[in-house]
Structure formats: C-alpha cells, structure tokens
Write an enzyme that holds these catalytic residues in place. Structure first.
Site, PDB file in Angstrom:
ATOM      1  N   GLY A 199      27.580 127.792 -30.068  1.00  0.00           N
ATOM      2  CA  GLY A 199      26.771 127.838 -28.847  1.00  0.00           C
ATOM      3  C   GLY A 199      25.463 128.574 -29.128  1.00  0.00           C
ATOM      4  N   THR A 240      41.157 129.635 -33.717  1.00  0.00           N
ATOM      5  CA  THR A 240      40.323 129.745 -32.506  1.00  0.00           C
ATOM      6  C   THR A 240      40.916 128.903 -31.384  1.00  0.00           C
ATOM      7  OG1 THR A 240      38.378 129.946 -33.893  1.00  0.00           O
ATOM      8  CG2 THR A 240      37.985 129.433 -31.582  1.00  0.00           C
ATOM      9  N   LEU A 276      36.312 125.951 -22.304  1.00  0.00           N
ATOM     10  CA  LEU A 276      35.695 124.991 -23.228  1.00  0.00           C
ATOM     11  C   LEU A 276      35.587 125.547 -24.643  1.00  0.00           C
ATOM     12  CD1 LEU A 276      34.775 123.940 -20.372  1.00  0.00           C
ATOM     13  CD2 LEU A 276      32.672 123.185 -21.456  1.00  0.00           C
ATOM     14  N   TYR A 318      42.584 119.517 -35.960  1.00  0.00           N
ATOM     15  CA  TYR A 318      41.879 119.651 -34.677  1.00  0.00           C
ATOM     16  C   TYR A 318      42.716 119.019 -33.559  1.00  0.00           C
ATOM     17  CZ  TYR A 318      38.237 119.030 -31.162  1.00  0.00           C
ATOM     18  OH  TYR A 318      37.517 119.043 -30.002  1.00  0.00           O
ATOM     19  N   PHE A 328      27.057 122.883 -25.913  1.00  0.00           N
ATOM     20  CA  PHE A 328      26.441 121.659 -25.386  1.00  0.00           C
ATOM     21  C   PHE A 328      27.013 121.295 -24.003  1.00  0.00           C
ATOM     22  CE2 PHE A 328      27.431 116.937 -25.625  1.00  0.00           C
ATOM     23  CZ  PHE A 328      26.274 116.538 -24.977  1.00  0.00           C
TER      24      PHE A 328
END
Ligand code: UDP
Length: 337
Positions: free
Chosen positions: A36, A95, A76, A149, A11
């Site tokens: 994505g 990740t 990103l 996170y 996004f």
C-alpha cells in the site's frame, strides 16, 4: 458510522476508503505500507473523517482499539500479486493466515461485523465455468508455490465461517475476481497496469503464454460499491459471494484493446510462463465468475465498460508520468504504532 479498512492504503482499499468517506462515514485505515502507499490516499487527506495508522494487522495491540471503535471492519490486508506470492511464500502464508486470525478473533470478541475479501484464486484451475461459490476447488501440488495464495485465503474463509458457526460472528466473504482501475500498480504482476505502461512507453506488450487464457475484469469503483452493499446486507451474512464481471476476455484481446485505446504503436511480445515466473507457476486458463448470487443479494452488476476503465488507467498513468512520477506523497501523516 466508523469503519475500519485493513489494507486501506492499497489499490482496492483506497477506493473503498473514498467510497465510505463519500457516504459520510468515519474511516480508519490500518496498513503496513508493504504494498500500500500513502499517496493512494493523499487526495483524501483534506477529509477530516479519515485517519491512517501504519502497522501490521497481526499486531493485535494496535488492531484491537481500532477494531473496538468500528461498526464494520473491511479486511483487505493481504499479500497479493503473483510475483510477490512466488517470491515470498512464507510472508504470503503468514500474513494472510495470521492477519485474518487476528481480525476474526478480535472482531468476535467485540461483536464487530466483518467483510472479508477473498479471491477467485480459491477456485484454482477448476474447469467448470463460470466459477460458482459452491463449486469444488481444484489446485495444483504444494510444490508449486503459486497455490499457497489460494490455500491461505481458503483457510481465511474456513476460519470466518467457523467463527460464524461457533460464535455467531456476522461475517460476509467476498471473492474478488480480477479487479482493475486507476492506482493499481503493475509492480507485482497485474496485467492491466503493465500493458498500459508498456503501451504508453511504446514498448512491446508482454503477453504470457499464448494469450488465449481468459479473465473477467471489473472496475474497482464498481467493486467497492458491491463491498459496501454486501456489508449492509443481512442476507449476505455467513455467505461466500463472487464479486466480479461476467464478461470474459482473452489476454490477447486485452492487449489489442489497450493498444487501441492508447493509440500506441506497440507490438505484442509472447513470453513463455517459465521465463515470466520460473518453476513455481501454473496458469489458470479460464476464469469467470457466476454472478447470480451477488445480483440476487444486492442487485449489483459490474457495469463500467472495460474500455472506459482502460481510459481511466491511461489518463492516470499519463498524468503521473507528465508530473515526473506518481502523484506526490502529499502531506498525509500516518500514525505509527
Ligand atoms: N499476464 C500477461 N502479461 C503480464 C502480466 C500478466 O500476459 O505482463 C497474464 C497472466 O499470465 C494472466 C493474466 O494476464 O493470464 C492476468 O494476470 P494477473 O497477474 O493480472 O492476474 P491473475 O488472474 O493471474 O491473478
């Protein structure tokens, strides 16, 4: 200049690609297409200056040549979205930490400037508002997976600042607050696309908790302008910078605004957090950035009114639904690893 965007089919990444192409740059996108989508870039495919590579940011064999030929890497690529984080904490941590480790190590080896996107989640449930870059952080226990996170992105920030300190890596850390606009998907929990699609369908808008929690929403097209300008700002190197809107709104008011903009007959349905997210969740009641630093560094403010952003999201979703689906896959070809 040649720019690399990891997570460039997402996004925010796809809007950033568009901005950089409009500024005349060559743009490399590296994206594993986990969240994505190539169709986020399909409107740019005619542009000969965009090259898309499908693969993971943790694949250093793939990453290194892309990075070595870039002047700036906008990093990103990350696992994002409350739903994904709660479902896949291992993937989130691996990740986010391993991907950033690879980017920073290789950027340092090749002396490439890094714009690292971090998140307002780093502040956790701090109660001193607005959240200022040097504030203490307040997080819940490790048994609540929501906080993984925040921790994974904080490790990314520590590592970036450590590379800066030890090896002089030119790096800027942008802490993104709630970012909204066309092409955002509600699939992983984001509130605005969910409310808009519910309103268009005439379904109840699902407000979690009592709806009195607040957020500050910035338009993605404003946000990517800030990212580009921060990457060009020498004074921002080695700094953590909030990027977001200073206008706070309750989720109840957001629901009302979406109903008003869409002209929908939808009602509001209150959903307890436990029902929405299960056990691993804890809410941040208020979140709004202190925007003094970003303003001082690059003279930037989020300027698009929320109503205008909502209208743009409504228009995009209505168009996609009228066309039977999201914008087509187009002919965008990705290079594979
Ligand atoms: N939210 C909601 N209904 C939804 C999705 C989200 O009420 O269908 C609320 C969520 O509890 C939070 C706010 O909207 O208070 C923003 O959620 P989002 O997932 O977009 O971002 P967050 O700030 O939580 O990362």
């Amino acid at each position: 200049m040649r720019m690399l965007i990891t997570g460039g089919a997402g996004f925010v990444g796809s809007h950033l690609a568009e901005r950089l192409l409009n500024l005349g740059h060559e743009v490399d996108v590296l994206d594993d297409l986990s969240t994505g989508r190539l169709e986020n870039l399909s409107h740019l495919e005619a542009n000969g200056r965009l090259r898309v590579t499908t693969g993971s940011v943790t694949d250093e064999g793939l990453l290194e040549p892309l990075l070595a030929s870039a002047q700036v890497v906008f990093h990103l690529a990350a696992v994002v979205g409350v739903d994904l984080v709660l479902q896949s904490p291992v993937r989130t941590i691996e990740t986010n930490v391993l991907g950033t480790t690879s980017v920073l190590r290789l950027a340092s080896r090749h002396s490439i400037k890094v714009l690292l996107t971090s998140t307002s989640e780093v502040y956790g449930k701090g109660t001193r508002l607005p959240f200022s870059e040097d504030d203490d952080r307040l997080l819940g226990p490790t048994t609540r997976s929501r906080w993984c996170y925040s921790e994974s992105k904080a490790v990314d920030e520590f590592l970036a600042l450590a590379y800066r300190q030890e090896q002089g890596l030119p790096v800027v850390i942008a802490r993104l607050f709630n970012t909204v606009g066309p092409r955002q998907t509600g699939r992983y929990g984001m509130v605005l696309p969910r409310f808009v699609s519910q309103a268009i369908a005439g379904e109840p808008l699902t407000v979690f908790g009592d709806g009195r929690q607040t957020r500050a929403f910035a338009d993605v097209r404003d946000v990517v302008r800030a990212l580009v300008r921060l990457s060009e700002c020498a004074a921002a190197e080695g700094q953590v910078v909030n990027v977001g809107s200073g206008s706070e709104i309750t989720i109840n008011d957001l629901a009302r605004l979406v109903i008003q903009v869409t002209g929908s007959n939808s009602s509001v349905q209150y959903v307890p957090y436990e029902q929405a997210h299960g056990d691993g969740f804890e809410e941040t009641q208020r979140r709004v950035p202190d925007v003094a630093r970003v303003k001082a560094l690059i003279g930037w403010e989020a300027s698009t009114p929320l109503q205008e952003t909502i209208s743009a999201v409504v228009e995009e979703m209505s168009r996609a639904q009228a066309g039977g689906a999201r914008p087509s896959q187009g002919g965008m070809q990705a290079e594979h690893s």
